[in-house]
Design an enzyme around this catalytic site. Structure first.
Site, PDB file in Angstrom:
ATOM      1  N   HIS A   6      31.350  19.138  -0.427  1.00 27.83           N
ATOM      2  CA  HIS A   6      31.944  19.439   0.819  1.00 27.83           C
ATOM      3  C   HIS A   6      32.812  19.295   1.626  1.00 27.83           C
ATOM      4  O   HIS A   6      33.594  17.960   1.283  1.00 27.83           O
ATOM      5  CB  HIS A   6      30.391  18.762   2.116  1.00 27.83           C
ATOM      6  CG  HIS A   6      30.809  19.345   3.112  1.00 27.83           C
ATOM      7  ND1 HIS A   6      29.995  20.983   3.830  1.00 27.83           N
ATOM      8  CD2 HIS A   6      30.891  18.908   4.794  1.00 27.83           C
ATOM      9  CE1 HIS A   6      30.389  20.972   5.155  1.00 27.83           C
ATOM     10  NE2 HIS A   6      30.811  20.162   5.297  1.00 27.83           N
ATOM     11  N   CYS A  41      33.690  25.639   2.945  1.00 30.36           N
ATOM     12  CA  CYS A  41      34.312  24.277   4.013  1.00 30.36           C
ATOM     13  C   CYS A  41      35.218  24.039   3.688  1.00 30.36           C
ATOM     14  O   CYS A  41      35.583  23.535   4.859  1.00 30.36           O
ATOM     15  CB  CYS A  41      32.599  23.621   4.644  1.00 30.36           C
ATOM     16  SG  CYS A  41      32.691  23.124   2.111  1.00 30.36           S
TER      17      CYS A  41
END
Length: 179
Positions: free
Chosen positions: A40, A130
């Site tokens: 992430h 992301c």
């Protein structure tokens, strides 16, 4: 010390991907968080806060590293504490594209990021994830090595499946010949 020098110092000191980051991130730094099945990405704003994408239905608490976030079609831009987003996972400062892309001025990065907080955006694992989001803020261009690897893997599987289909078709035709 500039970002490139800090990254080089980390590698020289033996910092590896799965160690907790020991240095304090600087505003505008890219933060790579190691989830069990994926990485992430977030952008450090300062004072312990980051900006990142979270699934629309996940709410404020994003310490949960849900795989559903990878397959979500919509995301919300959130400002959260780095330590809450990281949870029990590990992270590192990773401005890995600085060699190929010139970072925008920090004040511009932060201003652009703050304007997006609370907005709902489209999310696509391969084209708008992301990592694309935070690199767009830092460099003015969305880049994702993670997406490129996924596209490469999908291409390889597709090519292999096609090859097996063609071989199966050739084999079937040769068995059906009357001579």
């Amino acid at each position: 010390m500039d970002n490139q020098q800090r990254r080089t110092d980390n590698m020289a000191s033996g910092e590896t991907d799965h160690l907790q980051c020991v240095e304090e991130p600087q505003p505008g730094d890219l933060i790579e968080i190691f989830r069990p099945a994926y990485q992430h990405w977030a952008l450090y704003l300062g004072d312990g806060y980051i900006i990142n994408l979270t699934p629309v239905d996940e709410g404020q608490a994003t310490a949960v590293s849900s795989v559903k976030s990878v397959f979500s079609r919509k995301a919300v831009v959130r400002m959260q504490l780095l330590k809450e987003v990281v949870g029990a996972d590990s992270y590192r400062i990773n401005n890995k594209y600085d060699d190929d892309h010139t970072p925008l001025p920090v004040s511009e990065i932060i201003q652009r990021a703050q304007m997006l907080i609370g907005q709902e955006v489209s999310y696509d694992l391969l084209g708008s994830n992301c990592e694309h989001f935070v690199t767009l803020l830092r460099y003015g261009e969305g880049v994702s090595e993670q997406a490129s690897r996924a596209i490469g893997a999908i291409s390889l599987v597709t090519a292999a499946a096609s090859a097996f289909s063609v071989l199966g078709l050739i084999n079937t035709r040769s068995r059906n010949r009357p001579f």
